[in-house]
Enzyme design. Structure first.
Site, PDB file in Angstrom:
ATOM      1  N   PRO A   9       0.786  -1.232   0.000  1.00  0.00           N
ATOM      2  CA  PRO A   9       0.000   0.000   0.000  1.00  0.00           C
ATOM      3  C   PRO A   9       0.821   1.287   0.000  1.00  0.00           C
ATOM      4  O   PRO A   9       1.864   1.363   0.645  1.00  0.00           O
ATOM      5  CB  PRO A   9      -0.829  -0.106   1.293  1.00  0.00           C
ATOM      6  N   ASN A  10       0.297   2.234  -0.733  1.00  0.00           N
ATOM      7  CA  ASN A  10       0.831   3.603  -0.836  1.00  0.00           C
ATOM      8  C   ASN A  10       2.081   3.717  -1.699  1.00  0.00           C
ATOM      9  O   ASN A  10       2.505   4.830  -2.006  1.00  0.00           O
ATOM     10  CB  ASN A  10       1.078   4.217   0.553  1.00  0.00           C
ATOM     11  N   ARG A  17       4.428  11.045  -1.712  1.00  0.00           N
ATOM     12  CA  ARG A  17       5.020  10.751  -0.395  1.00  0.00           C
ATOM     13  C   ARG A  17       6.242  11.636  -0.152  1.00  0.00           C
ATOM     14  O   ARG A  17       6.736  12.319  -1.048  1.00  0.00           O
ATOM     15  CB  ARG A  17       5.345   9.261  -0.284  1.00  0.00           C
ATOM     16  N   TYR A  22      11.479   8.853   0.620  1.00  0.00           N
ATOM     17  CA  TYR A  22      11.272   7.899  -0.478  1.00  0.00           C
ATOM     18  C   TYR A  22      11.940   8.307  -1.793  1.00  0.00           C
ATOM     19  O   TYR A  22      11.866   7.560  -2.770  1.00  0.00           O
ATOM     20  CB  TYR A  22       9.773   7.664  -0.692  1.00  0.00           C
ATOM     21  N   ASN A  73       8.077  -5.708  -1.359  1.00  0.00           N
ATOM     22  CA  ASN A  73       8.063  -4.586  -0.421  1.00  0.00           C
ATOM     23  C   ASN A  73       6.638  -4.529   0.127  1.00  0.00           C
ATOM     24  O   ASN A  73       5.743  -3.980  -0.519  1.00  0.00           O
ATOM     25  CB  ASN A  73       8.425  -3.275  -1.123  1.00  0.00           C
ATOM     26  N   ALA A  76       3.455  -0.889   4.615  1.00  0.00           N
ATOM     27  CA  ALA A  76       2.991  -0.914   6.015  1.00  0.00           C
ATOM     28  C   ALA A  76       2.569  -2.313   6.466  1.00  0.00           C
ATOM     29  O   ALA A  76       2.633  -2.629   7.658  1.00  0.00           O
ATOM     30  CB  ALA A  76       1.845   0.073   6.197  1.00  0.00           C
ATOM     31  N   ASP A  86       1.824 -15.636   6.394  1.00  0.00           N
ATOM     32  CA  ASP A  86       1.386 -17.020   6.167  1.00  0.00           C
ATOM     33  C   ASP A  86       1.415 -17.373   4.687  1.00  0.00           C
ATOM     34  O   ASP A  86       1.792 -18.494   4.312  1.00  0.00           O
ATOM     35  CB  ASP A  86      -0.038 -17.230   6.721  1.00  0.00           C
ATOM     36  N   GLU A  97      12.725  -9.630   1.072  1.00  0.00           N
ATOM     37  CA  GLU A  97      11.968  -8.457   1.547  1.00  0.00           C
ATOM     38  C   GLU A  97      12.807  -7.213   1.244  1.00  0.00           C
ATOM     39  O   GLU A  97      14.016  -7.203   1.519  1.00  0.00           O
ATOM     40  CB  GLU A  97      11.763  -8.603   3.061  1.00  0.00           C
ATOM     41  N   HIS A  99      12.893  -2.724   1.299  1.00  0.00           N
ATOM     42  CA  HIS A  99      12.306  -1.438   1.667  1.00  0.00           C
ATOM     43  C   HIS A  99      13.130  -0.329   1.046  1.00  0.00           C
ATOM     44  O   HIS A  99      14.366  -0.422   0.995  1.00  0.00           O
ATOM     45  CB  HIS A  99      12.277  -1.263   3.196  1.00  0.00           C
ATOM     46  N   ILE A 100      12.440   0.700   0.623  1.00  0.00           N
ATOM     47  CA  ILE A 100      13.123   1.866   0.039  1.00  0.00           C
ATOM     48  C   ILE A 100      13.870   2.599   1.151  1.00  0.00           C
ATOM     49  O   ILE A 100      15.043   2.931   1.027  1.00  0.00           O
ATOM     50  CB  ILE A 100      12.087   2.791  -0.647  1.00  0.00           C
ATOM     51  N   ARG A 106      13.477   4.699  11.618  1.00  0.00           N
ATOM     52  CA  ARG A 106      12.254   5.492  11.654  1.00  0.00           C
ATOM     53  C   ARG A 106      11.443   5.198  12.930  1.00  0.00           C
ATOM     54  O   ARG A 106      11.996   4.725  13.909  1.00  0.00           O
ATOM     55  CB  ARG A 106      11.472   5.228  10.364  1.00  0.00           C
TER      56      ARG A 106
HETATM   57  C1  DQA Z   1       8.463   0.960   3.311  1.00  0.00           C
HETATM   58  C2  DQA Z   1       8.640   1.201   4.812  1.00  0.00           C
HETATM   59  C3  DQA Z   1       7.321   0.981   5.544  1.00  0.00           C
HETATM   60  O1  DQA Z   1       7.505   1.225   6.939  1.00  0.00           O
HETATM   61  C4  DQA Z   1       6.274   1.931   5.047  1.00  0.00           C
HETATM   62  O2  DQA Z   1       5.035   1.668   5.663  1.00  0.00           O
HETATM   63  C5  DQA Z   1       6.131   1.949   3.564  1.00  0.00           C
HETATM   64  C6  DQA Z   1       7.326   1.801   2.748  1.00  0.00           C
HETATM   65  C7  DQA Z   1       9.725   1.306   2.517  1.00  0.00           C
HETATM   66  O3  DQA Z   1       9.810   0.867   1.355  1.00  0.00           O
HETATM   67  O4  DQA Z   1      10.599   2.014   3.006  1.00  0.00           O
HETATM   68  O5  DQA Z   1       5.058   2.190   3.041  1.00  0.00           O
HETATM   69  O6  DQA Z   1       8.177  -0.418   3.114  1.00  0.00           O
END
Ligand code: DQA
Length: 143
Positions: A9-10, A17, A22, A73, A76, A86, A97, A99-100, A106
């Site tokens: 999401p997002n 953002r 980001y 990724n 949240a 699961d 996994e 993350h940007i 954080r």
């Molecule tokens: C994220 C980090 C998460 O905490 C956050 O909720 C995101 C993006 C990242 O790519 O840094 O939406 O996964």
């Protein structure tokens, strides 16, 4: 080889953002960057994004069934989705996994990942390069 690159999401609205967290790539540009990095490493990336947990779970089922490696990724969902964990547990090929940002730098709620414990590995904090580094790692894991 195909790789599914799933985004939660997002992430589809990176254009809205905080750029200090980001960076400056919007999602279409990030997608292009991932696709190019994938082909440089011998992969064909199927890059998807959804704000819905249901979509992500179904895509993980698809990857488990079709035996496709996954880079994810979870955004949240990382911090609380046992359902995604699961579903990821059904994967038999490596999954990484990414993350940007670096969630450990954080807010405290971002310090927990319910996914990391079953991932092949986690790459965080390198901006779009997190995905490129994950593709390089994946290539090594599949050798
Ligand atoms: C994220 C980090 C998460 O905490 C956050 O909720 C995101 C993006 C990242 O790519 O840094 O939406 O996964």
């Amino acid at each position: 080889m195909k790789v599914l690159v799933l985004n939660g999401p997002n992430l589809g609205r990176l254009d809205l953002r905080d750029t200090s967290i980001y960076g400056n790539l919007d999602f279409p540009k990030l997608k292009e960057f991932i696709e190019n990095s994938a082909s440089e490493n011998g992969f064909q990336a199927d890059v998807r994004q959804s704000d819905s947990e249901v979509d992500i779970i179904q895509w993980l089922h698809e990857a488990a069934e079709s035996k496709i490696p996954v880079i994810i990724n979870p955004a949240a969902f990382t911090h609380y989705s046992y359902a995604i964990r699961d579903a990821a547990e059904m994967l038999t090929l490596p999954f990484i996994e990414v993350h940007i940002s670096n969630p450990l730098r954080r807010e405290e709620f971002r310090h927990t990942s319910v996914i990391s414990g079953i991932a092949s590995g986690t790459i965080a904090g390198f901006g779009p390069d997190s995905y490129r580094l994950a593709l390089i790692a994946l290539k090594g894991l599949l050798k």
